[in-house]
Design a protein around this motif. Structure first.
Motif, PDB file in Angstrom:
ATOM      1  N   TRP A 258      -2.741 -12.191  -2.752  1.00  0.00           N
ATOM      2  CA  TRP A 258      -2.330 -11.262  -3.799  1.00  0.00           C
ATOM      3  C   TRP A 258      -1.064 -10.524  -3.367  1.00  0.00           C
ATOM      4  N   LYS A 259      -0.286 -10.073  -4.361  1.00  0.00           N
ATOM      5  CA  LYS A 259       0.893  -9.279  -4.064  1.00  0.00           C
ATOM      6  C   LYS A 259       0.445  -7.882  -3.670  1.00  0.00           C
ATOM      7  N   ALA A 260       0.820  -7.467  -2.461  1.00  0.00           N
ATOM      8  CA  ALA A 260       0.333  -6.209  -1.930  1.00  0.00           C
ATOM      9  C   ALA A 260       1.363  -5.099  -2.035  1.00  0.00           C
ATOM     10  N   HIS A 261       2.643  -5.429  -1.849  1.00  0.00           N
ATOM     11  CA  HIS A 261       3.682  -4.399  -1.806  1.00  0.00           C
ATOM     12  C   HIS A 261       4.927  -4.896  -2.533  1.00  0.00           C
ATOM     13  N   ASP A 262       5.869  -3.961  -2.695  1.00  0.00           N
ATOM     14  CA  ASP A 262       7.133  -4.286  -3.348  1.00  0.00           C
ATOM     15  C   ASP A 262       8.205  -4.709  -2.356  1.00  0.00           C
ATOM     16  N   ALA A 263       7.877  -4.699  -1.104  1.00  0.00           N
ATOM     17  CA  ALA A 263       8.806  -5.134  -0.055  1.00  0.00           C
ATOM     18  C   ALA A 263       8.000  -5.829   1.032  1.00  0.00           C
ATOM     19  N   LEU A 264       8.673  -6.226   2.098  1.00  0.00           N
ATOM     20  CA  LEU A 264       8.048  -6.982   3.175  1.00  0.00           C
ATOM     21  C   LEU A 264       6.873  -6.205   3.784  1.00  0.00           C
ATOM     22  N   VAL A 265       5.729  -6.868   3.923  1.00  0.00           N
ATOM     23  CA  VAL A 265       4.561  -6.258   4.571  1.00  0.00           C
ATOM     24  C   VAL A 265       4.722  -6.411   6.079  1.00  0.00           C
ATOM     25  N   LEU A 266       4.677  -5.292   6.794  1.00  0.00           N
ATOM     26  CA  LEU A 266       4.945  -5.299   8.231  1.00  0.00           C
ATOM     27  C   LEU A 266       3.692  -5.217   9.095  1.00  0.00           C
ATOM     28  N   ASP A 290     -10.165  -3.528  -0.538  1.00  0.00           N
ATOM     29  CA  ASP A 290     -11.436  -4.111  -0.112  1.00  0.00           C
ATOM     30  C   ASP A 290     -11.194  -5.573   0.234  1.00  0.00           C
ATOM     31  N   GLU A 291     -12.220  -6.269   0.671  1.00  0.00           N
ATOM     32  CA  GLU A 291     -12.050  -7.640   1.154  1.00  0.00           C
ATOM     33  C   GLU A 291     -11.755  -8.632   0.034  1.00  0.00           C
ATOM     34  N   TYR A 292     -11.807  -8.181  -1.234  1.00  0.00           N
ATOM     35  CA  TYR A 292     -11.528  -9.069  -2.358  1.00  0.00           C
ATOM     36  C   TYR A 292     -10.127  -8.820  -2.936  1.00  0.00           C
ATOM     37  N   GLY A 293      -9.347  -7.989  -2.225  1.00  0.00           N
ATOM     38  CA  GLY A 293      -7.992  -7.734  -2.665  1.00  0.00           C
ATOM     39  C   GLY A 293      -7.867  -6.686  -3.749  1.00  0.00           C
ATOM     40  N   ARG A 294      -8.929  -5.927  -3.973  1.00  0.00           N
ATOM     41  CA  ARG A 294      -8.884  -4.873  -4.986  1.00  0.00           C
ATOM     42  C   ARG A 294      -8.311  -3.590  -4.378  1.00  0.00           C
ATOM     43  N   SER A 295      -7.347  -2.999  -5.063  1.00  0.00           N
ATOM     44  CA  SER A 295      -6.677  -1.809  -4.545  1.00  0.00           C
ATOM     45  C   SER A 295      -7.584  -0.593  -4.667  1.00  0.00           C
ATOM     46  N   LEU A 296      -7.763   0.129  -3.548  1.00  0.00           N
ATOM     47  CA  LEU A 296      -8.579   1.330  -3.524  1.00  0.00           C
ATOM     48  C   LEU A 296      -7.744   2.598  -3.397  1.00  0.00           C
ATOM     49  N   PHE A 297      -6.558   2.473  -2.801  1.00  0.00           N
ATOM     50  CA  PHE A 297      -5.692   3.644  -2.623  1.00  0.00           C
ATOM     51  C   PHE A 297      -4.266   3.181  -2.414  1.00  0.00           C
ATOM     52  N   VAL A 298      -3.317   3.911  -3.026  1.00  0.00           N
ATOM     53  CA  VAL A 298      -1.890   3.672  -2.834  1.00  0.00           C
ATOM     54  C   VAL A 298      -1.248   5.004  -2.475  1.00  0.00           C
ATOM     55  N   SER A 299      -0.565   5.058  -1.357  1.00  0.00           N
ATOM     56  CA  SER A 299       0.027   6.312  -0.905  1.00  0.00           C
ATOM     57  C   SER A 299       1.342   6.586  -1.627  1.00  0.00           C
ATOM     58  N   THR A 300       1.767   7.831  -1.583  1.00  0.00           N
ATOM     59  CA  THR A 300       3.133   8.140  -1.969  1.00  0.00           C
ATOM     60  C   THR A 300       4.049   7.606  -0.875  1.00  0.00           C
ATOM     61  N   PRO A 301       5.241   7.164  -1.221  1.00  0.00           N
ATOM     62  CA  PRO A 301       6.090   6.500  -0.210  1.00  0.00           C
ATOM     63  C   PRO A 301       6.666   7.481   0.814  1.00  0.00           C
ATOM     64  N   PHE A 302       6.722   7.029   2.059  1.00  0.00           N
ATOM     65  CA  PHE A 302       7.475   7.728   3.090  1.00  0.00           C
ATOM     66  C   PHE A 302       8.977   7.498   2.854  1.00  0.00           C
ATOM     67  N   ASP A 303       9.798   8.220   3.595  1.00  0.00           N
ATOM     68  CA  ASP A 303      11.246   8.006   3.517  1.00  0.00           C
ATOM     69  C   ASP A 303      11.675   6.729   4.226  1.00  0.00           C
ATOM     70  N   HIS A 304      10.794   6.227   5.113  1.00  0.00           N
ATOM     71  CA  HIS A 304      11.127   5.028   5.878  1.00  0.00           C
ATOM     72  C   HIS A 304       9.951   4.054   5.834  1.00  0.00           C
ATOM     73  N   ALA A 305      10.184   2.873   6.357  1.00  0.00           N
ATOM     74  CA  ALA A 305       9.154   1.825   6.360  1.00  0.00           C
ATOM     75  C   ALA A 305       7.950   2.239   7.205  1.00  0.00           C
ATOM     76  N   VAL A 306       6.779   1.782   6.788  1.00  0.00           N
ATOM     77  CA  VAL A 306       5.561   1.942   7.594  1.00  0.00           C
ATOM     78  C   VAL A 306       5.568   0.832   8.632  1.00  0.00           C
ATOM     79  N   THR A 307       5.692   1.213   9.896  1.00  0.00           N
ATOM     80  CA  THR A 307       5.886   0.228  10.966  1.00  0.00           C
ATOM     81  C   THR A 307       4.619  -0.089  11.745  1.00  0.00           C
ATOM     82  N   SER A 308       3.589   0.762  11.634  1.00  0.00           N
ATOM     83  CA  SER A 308       2.344   0.495  12.374  1.00  0.00           C
ATOM     84  C   SER A 308       1.202   1.258  11.734  1.00  0.00           C
ATOM     85  N   LEU A 309       0.012   0.741  11.899  1.00  0.00           N
ATOM     86  CA  LEU A 309      -1.205   1.427  11.459  1.00  0.00           C
ATOM     87  C   LEU A 309      -2.392   0.827  12.187  1.00  0.00           C
TER      88      LEU A 309
END
Length: 854
Positions: A258-266, A290-309
């Motif tokens: 599934w399409k997860a983000h609007d840019a490259l997933v890191l 969840d494990e079926y690709g259903r969106s449970l939460f979408v954060s407000t964007p940071f000013d920069h890319a999310v590089t780790s979690l």
């Protein structure tokens, strides 16, 4: 909850600060480095790899080629000499052949500015020494700190290889030509039996523990930046541009994409306990799935890319890193704390908000790793700094008591009603704590402390062999889970009660949702073959399984046991993958009468469920509203009245994914998806009714219902009185509810003079005909047993009883003849009855016999 963050200390700073604190000492003796700590220096380039081993020792690897070893306090203990064998003839991502010898600390003399010279993000150095970059590190999954296998980690390299290395730096094995180009990520599965790797070549591969290629799982044609194993190790999650893909390792199964983000997933991570996925992208957002690709939460964007979690081991929290910022989040996505790293001082005892020292730009958070106990994590950054973050101000509540962990060694207990505060000091760091049922249980790294909240001066204490990963409490006992002893139940005096076990039990996958505890039973979701479709029930006193498992046709997500009453009325509530709520009376599993009612669905679209701490009330967050069942046992008394004991708070909009934190007295505390806590009061009168029922004050119960004038309360009273056999009270309640047919039946039962006959009729009312028949036969009431089966049209059973006891055969034939006249034109079709058709009978004699029996 807040983050207490400090950055790493050099050896000279460590000596000036004095001896390590209790957290450092509790981690045990650190492994002796091959380089003296006094000569070790921090990283001078990007820290790309970071990981804690099973002994709570941190290893970091940077683009400067150093492998450094740290204590839990953040003290640099030294370099780890890692001498690698030469790997010749390997073509780097920029087309050059790496022919140099790789020696010591993975290239300590590497040029600090070589990143600017690379044509590929993962290219090897083009200098003569051919030193590769280390792209990722992952420790062997350890179940206990005593596991020798936990001393092994795997690293991915930019020279097309990955390597297995012991914690003292010795390279155990080098796997050449693993990918064409850099090996971007390496990951052990949860059993430690396989390694997944991905690379610049767009391939995802699975290898044996020894480094033999098992399969090529996917070929995306583009660089795969992150991977994560599914909890059952049968599937792998990986990135593909803007998409996320879950691919089974067996080609016969279908993949999910599934399409997860609007840019490259890191970056991605998949927690085995909550079974939730979190992803981060160049679009500056992190998302929970969840494990079926259903969106449970979408954060407000940071000013920069999310590089780790990274998920916390217990699945309740995760940390998100971006440029110069770290964020601590709940599993539902909302934020506990957010800290700018360039304002953090090196002193761990100083709050980040109070520091006056501003460091140079920290850069992006490149890697995050949690300790096994989940109390701390470490971060590697683009500037080469290593930061340590401790969870501070953890808080738990029960009734009027609030317990706060202000630092690793001190608890503060506040009694709100008395406005009294007491403090408890501990020798070792506090790993976990739980507060309920008038007791506080605190587990440190070495001991378990049990307090009565009304007498904190005399705790019960016993030693622990392993770090506790979970505490679960019931009214008379509690349990601890660790990776050494498994599941253990204790009394509140500290006495070990039992140690339940079964084949296939994996404690690393246990959490509070898939384990239920009461005074007498323990329920554990059995994740056999990764299915989670059955619940095993254990006796608390013996630790043995006492009945057949509760089997469901779908994966079970949550289990909960009610806390009140005897074991005969013990109910299990569980939620399946479709978010449907079921209840089952555990006693019913051994009763043939109730076999069809074993698992009964009472609600759909359920986000969370909880039993009351002092009654049998059940509450659920369902369809963004709060639903309460004041007497859920009603289904096993009279299921027609079950809707009458249910109430819904229509005016409360709880939003999606509301989580019930507690249900104490008549107060329900719900945590909404945005992190807000909502306290909802349900009717206080059912609790009073339960108390009157236990004291058998039926007259007072009737007066209470008349005073309140709520049909819900009358329905509860009807169910309670029928269950207890107090028919006079049941008649009053049913009359008020205008249940005329039920009232007439209960009235007819109350006229019976024989107590066994009354008990049998009540069992029949509650849909337990076999129990009713057994009561009648044991009391010698053969006629009533035959007549009951005749009225139920169970002719085979009536025939069997009459012929076996050789009584009332003529009565049976009389009613059978009447039945045949109505439905078969007087013709007998059953061969059994043809065999006794010569028996003489007449209605006058039958009526006389019936009159005598009555």
């Amino acid at each position: 909850m807040k983050l207490k963050i400090f950055h790493s200390s050099t050896p000279s700073q460590s000596s000036q600060n004095g001896a390590p604190n209790a957290r450092a000492s509790s981690a045990g003796k650190s492994t002796q480095s091959t380089h003296d700590a006094a000569t070790a220096t921090p990283h001078s380039d990007v820290v790309t790899c970071i990981g804690w081993n099973g002994s709570s020792e941190l290893y970091t690897i940077g683009d400067d080629g150093k492998v450094l070893h740290w204590s839990m306090r953040g003290d640099l203990l030294g370099n780890v000499a890692c001498e690698l064998s030469p790997v010749s003839g390997i073509v780097s991502a920029n087309g050059n052949a790496g022919t140099g010898t790789i020696v010591s600390a993975l290239g300590a003399d590497a040029n600090k500015n070589r990143a600017a010279q690379k044509k590929s993000p993962f290219a090897t150095d083009s200098s003569s020494n051919g030193t590769p970059y280390i792209t990722d590190l992952d420790w062997f999954p350890s179940k206990t700190k005593m596991s020798k296998s936990s001393e092994l980690f795997v690293v991915g390299c930019t020279d097309c290889t990955f390597r297995l290395i012991s914690k003292n730096g010795r390279v155990e094995r080098t796997i050449k030509d693993a990918h064409k180009g850099a090996v971007v990520k390496v990951k052990w599965n949860y059993e430690g039996s396989a390694i997944a790797t991905c690379g610049e070549d767009g391939l995802l591969k699975v290898w044996s523990r020894g480094g033999q290629l098992r399969s090529t799982v996917a070929n995306t044609g583009r660089c795969i930046y992150a991977i994560a194993w599914a909890p059952n190790s049968e599937r792998i999650l990986f990135t593909s541009g803007k998409d996320l893909v879950i691919k089974p390792i067996h080609s016969s199964s279908k993949q999910l994409q599934w399409k997860a983000h609007d840019a490259l997933v890191l970056c991605v991570d998949w927690n085995p306990l909550s079974n939730l996925i979190v992803s981060g992208s160049e679009d500056g957002k992190y998302k929970v799935w969840d494990e079926y690709g259903r969106s449970l939460f979408v954060s407000t964007p940071f000013d920069h890319a999310v590089t780790s979690l990274k998920w916390n081991p217990d699945g309740e929290l995760f940390a998100v890193g971006t440029y110069n910022t770290i964020k601590l989040c709940d599993k539902n996505g909302w934020s506990y704390d957010r800290v700018a790293l360039d304002s953090v001082d090196s002193d761990p005892m100083q709050s980040p908000s109070s520091t006056n020292i501003a460091n140079a730009a920290t850069g992006s958070v490149m890697a995050i790793s949690w300790t096994d106990d989940g109390t701390q994590f470490a971060m590697g950054t683009g500037s080469g700094q290593v930061y340590f973050a401790q969870l501070s101000d953890r808080k738990i509540e029960w009734n009027q008591f609030v317990v706060t962990l202000h630092d690793d060694l001190k608890l503060r207990i506040h009694d709100i009603s008395q406005d009294v505060t007491e403090e408890l000091d501990f020798r070792d760091i506090v790993i976990s704590m739980s507060l309920a049922y008038g007791h506080l249980v605190v587990c440190t790294s070495s001991q378990c402390w049990i307090y009565d909240v009304n007498n904190l001066t005399s705790p019960h204490v016993f030693d622990l062999k392993e770090t506790v990963t979970m505490i679960k409490m019931a009214r008379k006992c509690f349990l601890l889970v660790d990776h050494f002893a498994g599941v253990q139940t204790f009394s509140y005096e500290g006495r070990l009660i039992s140690n339940p076990k079964f084949t296939g039990l994996r404690t690393e996958f246990l959490n509070k949702d898939n384990l239920g505890l009461s005074n007498d039973y323990l329920a554990i979701v059995d994740k056999a073959q990764g299915q989670s479709k059955q619940i095993r029930i254990f006796d608390i006193q013996t630790g043995k399984q006492i009945m057949d498992p509760v089997i469901h046709n779908m994966e079970i997500m949550e289990v909960h046991l009610n806390q009140m009453g005897s074991s005969d009325n013990r109910m299990l509530a569980f939620v399946d993958r479709n978010r449907d709520l079921y209840i089952t009376l555990l006693k019913s599993r051994n009763l043939p009468d109730l076999h069809e009612f074993v698992n009964y669905k009472i609600c759909t679209m359920v986000d969370s469920v909880s039993w009351n701490d002092s009654t049998d009330m059940l509450v659920a967050c369902s369809d963004q509203k709060l639903t309460v069942w004041y007497y859920p046992l009603m289904f096993y008394v009279d299921k027609d009245l079950l809707p009458k004991v249910r109430a819904t708070k229509e005016q409360m909009d709880l939003g999606k994914s509301g989580r019930i934190e507690s249900f104490v007295e008549n107060r329900v505390v719900v945590r909404k998806l945005n992190g807000a806590r909502v306290t909802i009061n349900v009717s206080p009168y059912p609790k009073s009714l339960y108390q009157l029922q236990q004291e058998e004050k039926w007259s007072s119960a009737i007066r209470l219902c008349r005073f309140v004038r709520e049909y819900t309360l009358w329905a509860c009273l009807a169910g309670m009185s029928i269950k207890a056999g107090h028919l006079q009270t049941a008649e009053v309640a049913l009359a008020t509810l205008e249940e005329v047919d039920k009232l007439e039946y209960i009235t007819s039962i109350s006229r019976l003079k024989n107590e066994e006959a009354k008990s049998a009729e009540l069992a029949l009312y509650q849909r337990r005909p076999q129990e009713a028949e057994s009561i009648l036969l044991q009391a010698g009431l053969i006629y009533r047993a035959i007549k009951m089966n005749i009225l139920r049209y169970d002719w085979d059973r009536a025939f069997e009883i009459a012929t076996r006891h050789k009584v009332h055969v003529d009565t049976l034939l009389a009613y059978r003849s009447q039945y045949n006249e109505l439905y078969h034109d007087g013709e007998e079709l059953d061969k059994k009855f043809m065999q006794i058709r010569d028996v003489e009978w007449d209605w006058e004699t039958v009526k006389q016999k019936e009159a005598q029996e009555e």
